[in-house]
Design an enzyme around this catalytic site. Structure first.
Site, short mmCIF file in Angstrom:
data_model
loop_
_atom_site.label_atom_id
_atom_site.label_comp_id
_atom_site.label_asym_id
_atom_site.label_seq_id
_atom_site.Cartn_x
_atom_site.Cartn_y
_atom_site.Cartn_z
CD GLU A 230 -3.14 -1.18 2.38
OE1 GLU A 230 -3.90 -1.17 2.34
OE2 GLU A 230 -2.75 0.00 3.01
CB CYS A 245 2.25 7.68 3.24
SG CYS A 245 3.25 6.79 4.40
CB CYS A 252 6.68 -3.82 9.56
SG CYS A 252 8.03 -3.71 10.33
CB CYS A 256 4.91 -1.00 16.16
SG CYS A 256 7.01 -0.33 15.47
CB CYS A 259 1.80 -0.20 13.86
SG CYS A 259 2.32 -0.78 11.75
CB CYS A 485 -0.21 7.78 11.25
SG CYS A 485 1.31 6.77 10.92
#
Length: 496
Positions: A230, A245, A252, A256, A259, A485
């Site tokens: 994305e 962005c 990942c 986190c 996230c 975000c």
């Protein structure tokens, strides 16, 4: 250099390719004085018979420059100057395509500077030269997005459809009348024969597009291996430009807890071409979809840039090259969670602003938010300080990012800890411009994390301001389409 060393080239036209190859190796290979070398350039894939053009060095399976009095049999050192590579799963390497090549590199591959410059004129405005110069399109075709998903139809309804002449008016005046012929297009195709050298419909395709109420546009790109990534266009209509962005990985591994991408785990790295394809598609959508053009690029999408540093640095170089995408280096920001203190040094020489996803200055709390943290915050801070000190003073702008969650890290005490932590950076780096960016948490379905109140965010900001720390509160954009975000996780909205 070759003539000065008493070497005779097998083909005169290869001398340019040799010189370029030596320039690329200049920082990595120590050349011994008075030493003769056998230098080979190998292509990753055999060139098809139709591409066996001896004047295009890229297609030669091997190009040899040998000293008149020496040979490989006599133990002459061999230097492989194969096409540079980057990206790949778990560090695996993949060949670079046209989007991640400079004009010089592409000229070597395509057999001419004019061809390379014209190809880049197209890429710069989000046009794939493989289609723009395709036979028959000049006769009256209209531009479209290949494999246009139904989600895009509604967004582009009523948008201007560009024909060949309209697009040619966007090219530099000196090259409006130039064309890429079959031979040049074949050379471009052979850079990545598995998808015909195409960016659109080859390297990546638009799988889904969604636009939130505030105009934030999320693009889901399907890569040539079927995986998806994305990227988000955030328009600022009052300012006349957009922020893009971009993602650096599919998934990942940093985990986190606030996230959505962290829940995916890392599936693979993106190549620099795949990173730049996001910019290419964004330029196209901005141009045909009545969206302000991209001015700022932030590596804050899916993935940890430090885990794919080589591809990210190369993408930054292409983005900021005046002959390529021509973005200002002050407008390109790379954000890292800093898995190690050395993470910052990977980007110290890159043409970008350094940003650090801090989230908490307290070691215990930071470990809760970023479970993969293995170093103390003071150790990571020193890594950032060292990286900033290695840069010229005018490039010492840095950003500390904090995702704020209600009752977790939004207290005045947490703000005071962060202020003291930030002062340690400001006092150690002369000429620094330090900004703290506060990001109110965006819902990802976490059972306990909640967006902080406006009053708590304002109190956090005021505490930092009282300590002379410039602090900005990021405006939430695109959260109604999971484009804000922390919400990126290759999910398609049920709404078009």
């Amino acid at each position: 250099w070759a003539l000065g060393r008493g070497l005779r080239p097998m083909a005169p036209s290869l001398s340019v390719s040799l010189a370029l190859a030596l320039l690329h190796l200049r920082s990595a290979t120590p050349f011994a004085p008075n030493q003769h070398y056998l230098i080979t350039a190998k292509h990753n894939q055999p060139a098809p018979e139709s591409a066996q053009r001896p004047h295009v060095a890229h297609f030669l399976p091997i190009a040899v420059f040998a000293d008149a009095s020496a040979s490989a049999d006599q133990g002459v050192p061999e230097l492989d100057v194969s096409t540079r590579v980057d990206g790949g799963e778990s560090g695996a390497q993949t060949a670079r395509g046209a989007l991640s090549m400079t004009v010089t590199e592409l000229a070597s591959a395509m057999g001419g500077w004019g061809r390379a410059r014209l190809a880049w004129d197209c890429y710069r405005i989000g046009v794939d030269p493989q289609y723009y110069f395709a036979e028959g399109w000049e006769g009256g075709g209209r531009e479209s997005v290949l494999g246009t998903p139904s989600s895009l139809d509604a967004l582009l309804r009523g948008a201007e459809a560009y024909d060949f002449e309209s697009l040619s008016n966007l090219l530099p005046t000196s090259r409006k009348s130039q064309r890429l012929g079959p031979e040049a297009l074949a050379a471009l195709s052979d850079l990545h024969s598995e998808y015909g050298g195409r960016v659109e419909g080859g390297l990546a395709s638009l799988s889904h597009v969604s636009r939130s109420a505030d105009g934030t546009t999320k693009l889901l790109l399907r890569l040539c291996d079927g995986m998806e990534v994305e990227t988000v266009i955030i328009p600022w209509s009052d300012k006349g430009w957009s922020t893009l962005c971009v993602s650096s990985q599919v998934g990942c591994r940093q985990g986190c807890t606030f996230c959505a991408t962290g829940r995916m785990g890392r599936l693979r790295n993106l190549s620099s071409d795949e990173i730049l394809a996001q910019f290419f598609f964004a330029k196209k959508i901005c141009r045909i979809g009545d969206v302000p053009d991209v001015s700022n690029v932030v590596f804050m999408g899916m993935g940890e840039p430090a885990d794919n540093a080589e591809a990210v640095v190369n993408a930054c170089q292409i983005l900021t090259d005046v002959d390529l995408f021509h973005q200002a280096r002050s407008k390109v920001t790379v954000s890292t969670v800093a898995p190690t203190p050395d993470a910052f040094s990977k980007f110290a020489a890159a043409p970008c602003v350094l940003a650090w996803s801090v989230h908490a200055a307290n070691d215990e709390l930071r470990k809760k938010l970023v479970p993969t943290t293995k170093f103390q915050m003071t150790e990571l801070r020193q890594g950032l300080i060292d990286a900033l000190l290695s840069r010229p003073e005018k490039l010492r702008t840095t950003m500390l990012e904090v995702a704020l969650m209600e009752g977790i890290n939004d207290s005045v005490e947490a703000a005071q800890e962060l202020a003291e932590f930030a002062k340690g950076i400001s006092e150690a780096v002369p000429g620094i411009k330090l900004v703290v960016n506060l990001i109110p948490f965006n819902d990802i379905g976490h059972p306990t994390y909640r967006k902080p109140t406006g009053e708590a965010v304002k109190s956090f900001q005021d505490t930092l301001w009282e300590n002379d720390i410039f602090t900005h509160i990021r405006t939430t954009r695109g959260d109604d389409e999971s484009a804000a975000c922390g919400q990126l996780a290759t999910r398609k909205s049920n709404r078009n």
